[in-house]
Each structure stands twice: as C-alpha cells, then as structure tokens.
Design a protein around this motif. Structure first.
Motif, mmCIF file in Angstrom:
data_model
loop_
_atom_site.group_PDB
_atom_site.id
_atom_site.type_symbol
_atom_site.label_atom_id
_atom_site.label_comp_id
_atom_site.label_asym_id
_atom_site.label_seq_id
_atom_site.Cartn_x
_atom_site.Cartn_y
_atom_site.Cartn_z
ATOM 1 N N PRO A 44 -3.362 -0.960 -0.594
ATOM 2 C CA PRO A 44 -4.123 -0.049 -1.369
ATOM 3 C C PRO A 44 -3.354 0.674 -2.461
ATOM 4 C CG PRO A 44 -4.588 0.353 1.116
ATOM 5 C CD PRO A 44 -3.252 -0.644 0.900
ATOM 6 N N SER A 45 -4.161 0.955 -3.357
ATOM 7 C CA SER A 45 -3.475 1.884 -4.474
ATOM 8 C C SER A 45 -2.916 3.261 -3.899
ATOM 9 C CB SER A 45 -4.515 2.017 -5.511
ATOM 10 O OG SER A 45 -3.988 2.808 -6.735
ATOM 11 N N GLY A 46 -1.671 3.721 -4.430
ATOM 12 C CA GLY A 46 -1.173 4.791 -3.731
ATOM 13 C C GLY A 46 -0.401 4.682 -2.537
ATOM 14 N N ALA A 47 -0.412 3.334 -1.934
ATOM 15 C CA ALA A 47 0.344 3.210 -0.828
ATOM 16 C C ALA A 47 1.801 3.042 -0.920
ATOM 17 C CB ALA A 47 -0.268 2.145 0.067
ATOM 18 N N THR A 48 2.387 3.690 0.131
ATOM 19 C CA THR A 48 3.995 3.543 0.156
ATOM 20 C C THR A 48 4.344 2.511 1.133
ATOM 21 O OG1 THR A 48 4.314 5.311 1.638
ATOM 22 C CG2 THR A 48 4.397 5.728 -0.761
ATOM 23 N N SER A 49 3.612 2.228 2.185
ATOM 24 C CA SER A 49 3.805 1.282 3.206
ATOM 25 C C SER A 49 2.413 0.936 3.905
ATOM 26 C CB SER A 49 4.656 1.665 4.169
ATOM 27 O OG SER A 49 4.260 2.801 4.908
ATOM 28 N N ALA A 50 2.333 -0.189 4.439
ATOM 29 C CA ALA A 50 1.118 -0.620 4.956
ATOM 30 C C ALA A 50 1.466 -1.656 6.046
ATOM 31 C CB ALA A 50 0.097 -1.266 3.883
ATOM 32 N N GLY A 51 0.383 -1.756 7.077
ATOM 33 C CA GLY A 51 0.501 -2.781 8.080
ATOM 34 C C GLY A 51 -0.875 -3.252 8.417
ATOM 35 N N ALA A 52 -0.910 -4.705 8.695
ATOM 36 C CA ALA A 52 -2.414 -5.050 9.161
ATOM 37 C C ALA A 52 -2.305 -5.492 10.692
ATOM 38 C CB ALA A 52 -2.750 -6.451 8.384
ATOM 39 N N PHE A 53 -3.256 -4.984 11.370
ATOM 40 C CA PHE A 53 -3.301 -5.160 12.525
ATOM 41 C C PHE A 53 -4.505 -5.983 13.334
ATOM 42 C CE2 PHE A 53 -0.851 -1.242 12.194
ATOM 43 C CZ PHE A 53 0.276 -1.089 12.700
ATOM 44 N N GLY A 54 -5.561 -6.340 12.484
ATOM 45 C CA GLY A 54 -6.671 -6.912 13.332
ATOM 46 C C GLY A 54 -7.249 -7.797 12.036
ATOM 47 N N ILE A 55 -7.937 -9.102 12.357
ATOM 48 C CA ILE A 55 -8.526 -9.769 11.459
ATOM 49 C C ILE A 55 -9.736 -10.340 12.156
ATOM 50 C CG2 ILE A 55 -7.009 -11.783 11.999
ATOM 51 C CD1 ILE A 55 -7.624 -12.745 9.243
#
Length: 925
Positions: free
Chosen positions: A887-898
C-alpha cells in the motif's frame, strides 16, 4: 529460540517486519533459445533469464520497468546484442508497449516506447508479440491482437534499432513468427492454426501469400501447419511443416507427418528436403516441435506413451532417441547436433549427447529481502538453481485442484477470454455433442477448443446420455428397462469417445464423465438398472484406454456410484448442503454426504463420503453459492454468464497449464483507534466482492484481541472476538465461508488453546478449547469449508501439526516434515501449508500423508493452490509468481491469507511504526 518464542513470532512479529523470500517454484516458461552450446535465454510472461554455462546457473536479466511489464517477444542477434518487447496495461486497460535493447547480454538495458500509429480500443492488443532483427538497426515487431478467431496482428518496422517504429504499407494482418534472410527479404508464418505463409522482398512494404509444393510422402488432402521459419543467410532458409489428416474415419490409423522444406533464393522457391512420417497423432494446427542446425533436422514427437527425438543429417543419415519422463514438448532448440534444449510443460530440459539423456535446467527465481524500498525503486531479483519438487499424488491428469465452472452451452471464445483474464476460474466443463439428452451446441468446435486451451483453460468433458427410468426430470431419453442396461451403457462409450476425439486428437485416452441426473434412490429396481448401465459405461471406457468418470447428486454418488465394479476413476458430485444460508459457497471436496450439512460427515471414518472411494483420491465438487437464487449469475470482464461453480481435483481431458497475472488495489483494515491491526485470514463471502476478514488488534498498553471485519471495514463494521473465561489474549487466524472462525487464546497462566467460534460470535458460540500434547500450547491456524481445522501443538518431543474435525473431534497427528512444524493454512482439498522450524514451507496432503518441500516461505493458500508469502503470490501448479506490492506509504508488508477469488489479506507498517491490516483486491493483467 524455544518453541514458544517461535510460535509467537510466527503470528505477531512477522507481520511488522521485512519479509525475505527463498527460491520460488519453477518458473512457467513460454519461450527459449540456445544461441551457442553454452549460452542461451529462457522467458516466462514476467521474466527473462540468461545462462552462459549450459543452464547450470541462470541470471535474471529482465528489464526493470515500472509498472512491472509482461515479456513479449525476445530476440538476440548474437550472444550480447538483443531486444525484448515489453507491455503493460494502463489505467484505461490499454496495452502500452516498449522495446528494450541490450548490448551486454542484459547487464544494462535502454528502453524506448512504441508509439502506436493506429486508432485503437482498449481490447485491441493482448500484450504478446514477436520481434526479429536483421542487423543492429533494421527490425520488425509483430503485436498480437485479441481476435482469437483470426489470429490477428499488426506489423511495425524500425531502422534505428528500435528507438522509433513505423507502419508497413501492406500489413498481412496476422500474428506469428518472423524470419528475415536480409534487410529486404523475409517470411511471416502464422494465422489461425498456423496455416498461412507470407513472403516479402521489399523490407515489408508488400507481402505475398505463398503455397508450398506437395510432398510425395504426404496426401495433398492433409491439413498443414507451418512451424517457425529458419533463415540462415541472405538466400538460404528452412521451413518445417506439420501435416495432419484432414478427415478422420473410424477404425483408421491417423498419423502425422513432418516435412522440412528448403529455399536457396530467399523464399521464392521451395523444395522438400527431409520427411518424417508415421508420427503420433496431433490436432489440426498443432506443431511437431523441431529446429534446424547446420542443415540437420532435430524434431521431437510426443504422445501419451512418451517422446522421441528424430535427427536427420545433411545427407539423410537418421537416428532416433526415445525420451522417457520428459512430457509433451512445445519447443526445441539445438546449437550443435548433440547439444540442445527442449521446452515442456514440466520445464526446460537439456541434452549434450544427442538426446540419449536429459537434465532439467529450469531457471528458478528468488526474491531478495525488501530493504524498505520506496514505490519508485525497482525490485531486485536473483536466481537459484536447486529443484523444487511437486506433490507426488496420483490424481489423474491434474497435480493440484483448481476452481472451475460449468454451464449447458459453451460461451463464445471472446467471453471465455474475458473470464480467463478477469475471473477466478481455471477449468471449464464441455458437454459433448451427439448425446441423447444434450442439445446440439454449434459453438463447440475444434477451433473453439484450440482457442480456449491457448488462453489457458483446462477442460473436462461430460456425456449427457440416457437417464435413469426414475429420473427426476420429464421429457428426457431414458435407459430401457430391460436386461440390456449393461450393453446400453457400453454402447454409449463409442459415441462419447468419437465425439470427444473429433474436437481434438489431444483428448485421446483421457477421461469422459457420464452425466446421470438425480433420480429416486428409494426405487430399488431403478437403482439396479442404473448400476448395470454405469457398469457398462465404466468397463467400456477403461477397455478403450480411457478413464471413466460419473457425474451425479450426492445421494446416487454415495449409494450407487460407489458400488460399481470396477469403481469409476473419478466422481463429479453436485451438492449444496440444505442447511447452508444463502450466499455461502461450500468450496470443498470433503463431507459430501446426503445429510443436512458437511459437519455430519467425517471423511476419515465414514465410508460413504471418504475420498478413498476413487482411485485418484479426490473428485470434482459442483457447489451451490445461493440456494435462494437460481440461476446463478456472475460477471467477469463485463461478461455475465449463468454458471455452476466447481472445485476440480480429478482427472480432466486437458489440464490448465497457465497461471493468472494480477495487479492489486489496497484497502486498509484498521480496528478503530488501534496501535496495531494485523489481518490474517479471509473467506469468499463477497462472492468476488469484498470478503470478511479476521485478525487481531491491540492498543498501546493492551493485549491483542481478535476481530471479524465486514466490508466496507468502517469503524462500525468490526466485531471483537474475546474467548470467554480467563482469557488475556485472543487471536483470530482463519475464517471459512460459513463464518466459522479459527483462532487461539491465552489464559492467565500463559497457556495457549485453540478454538472455533461461529456467528453471531457471542460467548455461547465458542467451541470447547482445543488442547493437545502437554496442554500448554495448542494453536489453531486455519479452517476450511468442511470444518477441518489445522494448527500445531507442543509436547515433550517438540512441536507438531494437527488436523482436527470440529464435530467428531478426531485428530490426525503428528503432521510434520522432518521436525518441529507449524501448520499455516488449509484449503478445500485438505492440502495443508506448513512451515518447518527455521526453514522452508511445505505442502502436506491429508489423503496420502506426504509432505513436499516448497523451497520458500509462505503463509496462506486457496483452493487453486495459489500461495502467498511476503509480498509474492505463487501459482504452485505452474510455478509463476506475481509481486503483490505494498500500500502507499508502507515501509514493509506481508501477505498471510488468500481466498478463492485471489483476494489477499495481510499487514503493513508505516514510517511511524503503526501496523495496519490490508486487503489486496486483484485486477488481472
């Protein structure tokens, strides 16, 4: 680090930090070229790889562009100079093109936009194409259009190395392969089913369509399909042509031939050079994989029984090499007579001994650690070579389940393309023509089959023949109520196989499902007739070298189909639990029993519904989305169709072979006034729209509590989850389509317990604690539509995974892959995603009990075995990957579910250290 610390880190810390990915599955390659014995390239839809040591090691040389482009045509003039055609979709869904040029084997690239001179619409171009350069300045680009019925394309040429492009005055209007003898004379091969050959002698200012002379060894009535042309110098060239019988007759042998034509005057005249006959059958328009090196023809002919490499030298000397376990070959490239590559659906293989032995050299990419990159920085990729194994499960012709759909008449090819590009489905059912109870479908033709297969669709066929005498329908042709029921069933086999093979020779020896519509199972005499009839069908199909499938309601399936001798190879069951509220799809192949709900059927103890009834282990389930609304309508790509959805895990006639490519829009999910919100799981409740999301949240000085968030995820759309009785911490980890939530809580003595809670999530709706092992640590991590919960627990021997049935309470344990393991997700096929302590993820099959190492770390999967972890979505069946982004403004991100519509739940951190949940909504490219 002890097990307790490891557990807490998995569910809490990872969502707030950087995410590192190890090697991904094998990349789904679609083209390649061996330039010398040592040097060559291979390309997928998203990546371009380069090797200088015969494929032992690979370098990702994909031009880094924003947005991330699709790799179209690739052409290298030599081992350093090359061009790549790139495309991406803009905000108006129009394809934009660039050409990238390198003079140092992909170490650096310079890119130039392709300014299209034509009036255009958003759907004009597919993004694919091909490029060819006669020298460093003069080249041609063919841009593929979306017209599936014409195989259309538009041609451009350049005189400055691809910096600017111009139109030709006489464009053949066909997509295909280009080859130029020099800067003026060239060929274009392509068109619908590869049946057109075009020639130019004025640098593409004008084109003439050409016909080749007849080959004495091949009937002039046979259909021909042109392969990729080979231009060796200013005058000489080769053209391989595949011949298939134009008319099929029952009982006749129908062999394919490959003829190599040669020209010595830049394509003006051609003569037959080499001929291969009696090759395995191929469908019209498909090609025998071949190439020419030093006037030697190298061709690989594939069949169900295997492949054979044919070599014919300059003086007619011949050799053959039988190839085992290589799979159908789509392309072949040789640099020398002994050294070559073969591209198959299983990967890229090399030989250095003329085809006597082959080695899998498929490149496998790896995403490096995300160092807080801004959205304007390119993502860095590298390559690793250790192989990643697939599930070793005898599941017919599909390795993993896929989401599919069926309907009475086939949609148009344009509708199928729209649904492929925008929908969640991978497989489609076809009703074969000529059956007694199926209307003639003028849209179902060999051309339709070829087109949708080329888009990526898998297909499974059904035969709607005579029905039970006590069928719950009127005005249908029924089985005759006499002793000939067995013979009648066997007689339907010949008609069904004939109908299938007329659509494609590639369907030979696959599977056909008999459609036996619902009938009165309380009528014992009628049931006996049905069993005799279907015994004839199953025996006849298997004796003909085909697999036999049967379609029907859950009661006939469990009461009658399961009693056939021999059993059908696979079962396709239609069932929507009668107690399900509307708009709750039961996307699972488990618990299919004629009772009032999935929780009343234990798949491991109840013989009527267990998966071991069928030789390949699983089945297809046609499920119901809305029991109060019929017909069910869905719209994808602005195309509305009336459908029945399916989860497909059984043999099909032609498996899906392509992944879907996505871009994502992000929606923040923030519990009101929380310091931290982590989104861990989601379901399909939105039916392709925004789903329910679960996770946990806390204030600065509080302990975590779980939540269920409903769209649009505003302040009033959250329900807090707090396990009753002595809970100091509650975390929600997963949610199924019935709204049942899995999770865990911590008591005042720091003991961890799993739980399930059902809507409306009051204190009375929580299950009893799930406590295993020592009773100090049990965590429930996910739940599927059959009510199966997975998780992990700790005892004196370490940590173990478990599978738990919420009603029966039976437990399968331990579920480990060589040590302490944490189970993270479960789909509707009971494929379980786990993580070994301090190592990679693995897939575990609850039927076979076999784990398979993935070679990377992941946290969630859906019923099409799309897997997410970090910022990457992996398609396990094809090995393709998509970067989810942040997302805009994120410094780190992680996905956990789909979920099954490829919506993704995860968490991201901003620069101030606040953690937010997110929902990534897919938009296919």
């Amino acid at each position: 680090m002890n097990f307790r610390m490891f557990s807490v880190l998995l569910v809490s810390v990872l969502a707030m930090t950087d995410f590192t990915q190890a090697a991904e599955p094998a990349v789904g390659l679609n083209s390649m070229k061996l330039l010398t014995r040592d040097v060559g390239w291979a390309a997928s839809a998203q990546s371009l790889f380069w090797t200088t040591d015969e494929g032992r090691n690979w370098k990702d040389i994909t031009p880094q562009r924003l947005p991330k482009p699709t790799v179209g045509g690739v052409f290298f003039l030599n081992t350093s100079t090359g061009w790549v055609l790139l495309s991406h979709s803009d905000n108006n869904d129009e394809q934009q093109f660039e050409t990238a040029f390198t003079d140092d084997a992909g170490t650096t690239w310079s890119a130039s936009p392709v300014i299209l001179p034509w009036h255009r619409y958003a759907e004009d171009f597919s993004g694919g194409g091909s490029v060819y350069f006669a020298d460093r300045l003069r080249g041609w680009a063919m841009l593929e259009m979306r017209s599936a019925t014409l195989a259309a394309g538009r041609l451009l040429f350049t005189e400055d190395g691809g910096k600017t492009w111009k139109t030709t005055t006489d464009d053949p209007g066909r997509s295909g392969s280009l080859c130029f003898f020099d800067k003026r004379s060239g060929m274009l091969v392509g068109g619908l089913l590869n049946t057109e050959l075009w020639l130019t002698h004025d640098a593409s200012s004008s084109w003439q369509q050409l016909s080749l002379p007849s080959a004495a060894q091949v009937s002039p009535a046979n259909d021909r399909a042109y392969g990729a042309p080979v231009c060796t110098d200013g005058r000489h060239g080769f053209l391989p042509v595949t011949y298939t019988p134009a008319v099929y007759h029952e009982g006749e042998s129908h062999s394919t031939a490959l003829v190599l034509f040669v020209t010595e005057d830049a394509g003006r005249h051609w003569r037959v050079d080499k001929v291969l006959t009696a090759l395995p059958d191929r469908s019209h328009g498909s090609l025998v994989a071949s190439t020419v090196v030093d006037s030697t023809l190298e061709a690989i002919a594939s069949s169900q029984q295997g492949s054979t490499l044919f070599t014919i030298g300059p003086h007619g000397d011949r050799s053959e090499a039988n190839i085992a376990n290589l799979g159908p070959v789509s392309e072949v490239s040789f640099a020398e007579q002994l050294s070559g590559w073969a591209l198959t659906s299983e990967g890229l293989f090399s030989t250095s001994d003329g085809g006597q032995s082959w080695t899998n050299i498929s490149p496998r990419s790896a995403v490096l650690k995300n160092h807080h990159m801004s959205k304007n920085q390119s993502r860095v990729t590298t390559v690793s070579t250790p192989p990643v194994s697939k599930l070793d499960i005898p599941r017919g012709q599909v390795a993993e389940p896929r989401m599919g759909f069926d309907r009475g008449m086939v949609p148009s090819t344009s509708d199928m393309l729209a649904w492929w590009l925008h929908g969640p489905y991978f497989d489609y059912q076809i009703s074969l023509p000529g059956a007694a109870n199926h209307k003639q479908d003028s849209g179902l033709t060999p051309q339709w089959v070829t087109a949708v297969q080329n888009y990526g669709w898998g297909l499974w066929p059904v035969w709607v023949g005579p029905q039970a005498p006590c069928v719950n329908q009127k005005k249908v042709v029924k089985i005759k109520t006499n002793r000939d029921a067995y013979k009648q069933g066997k007689a339907e086999v010949t008609k069904a196989i004939s109908a299938l093979e007329k659509l494609s020779a590639g369907f030979k020896g696959t599977i056909i499902y008999y459609d036996m519509e619902n009938y009165n199972t309380s009528n014992s005499g009628c049931r006996k007739i049905v069993r005799n009839f279907l015994n004839g069908w199953v025996n006849g199909m298997q004796a003909s070298g085909f697999k036999a499938g049967v379609y029907g309601n859950v009661a006939p399936s469990t009461l009658d189909f399961s009693q056939l001798n021999p059993l059908p190879d696979d079962s396709w069951i239609t069932w929507g639990p009668v107690n399900s509220p509307p708009n709750i799809p039961d996307v699972s192949i488990w618990g299919l029993k004629p009772t009032k709900g999935p929780d009343l059927c234990d798949p491991f103890t109840d013989k009527a519904c267990n998966p071991f009834l069928w030789s390949t282990g699983q089945r297809i389930h046609q499920y119901v989305i809305d029991t109060h609304a019929y017909p069910h309508l869905e719209t994808w790509g602005n195309v509305e169709l009336e459908i029945d959805p399916d989860i497909v895990d059984a043999a099909v006639a032609s498996p899906n072979t392509q992944a879907k490519s996505y871009t994502f829009n992000f929606t923040s999910i923030d519990y009101p006034n929380a310091k931290l919100t982590n989104a861990l799981g989601l379901n399909d409740a939105g039916n392709g729209q925004l789903p329910q999301v679960v996770g946990y949240w806390y204030f600065v000085s509080s302990s975590p509590f779980g939540f269920v968030a409903n769209p649009p995820y505003g302040a009033n759309d959250f329900t807090m989850l707090e396990y009753p009785n002595d809970s100091v911490r509650t975390v929600a980890t997963g949610i199924n389509n019935a709204g049942q939530v899995s999770g865990y809580y911590v008591d005042s003595n720091s003991n961890f317990f799993g739980f399930m809670v059902s809507p409306p999530y009051t204190d009375q709706d929580y299950s009893q604690p799930i406590s295993l092992g020592s009773g100090q640590l049990t965590i429930a991590e996910g739940i599927n539509d059959a009510g199966q919960i997975i998780g992990y627990y700790e005892d004196s021997n370490g940590m173990h995974g478990f599978l738990y049935n919420t009603v029966r309470g039976n437990i399968i344990n331990p579920i480990d892959d060589g040590g302490g393991s944490v189970l993270r997700g479960i789909n509707g096929d009971a494929l379980i995603l786990g993580i070994k302590q301090g190592s990679n993820s693995f897939l575990y099959d609850a039927v076979t009990g076999k784990p398979t190492d993935l070679g990377f770390t992941a946290y969630g999967l859906n019923s099409s075995v799309e897997i997410v972890g970090g910022d990457t979505l992996y398609d396990y069946q094809t090995g393709a990957q998509v970067t989810i982004g942040m997302p805009s403004g994120a410094t780190s991100a992680g996905a956990f579910g789909i979920n099954n519509y490829s919506f993704i739940a995860g968490s991201w951190s901003d620069s101030s250290g606040v953690s937010h949940g997110f929902l990534a909504s897919p938009k296919q490219q």
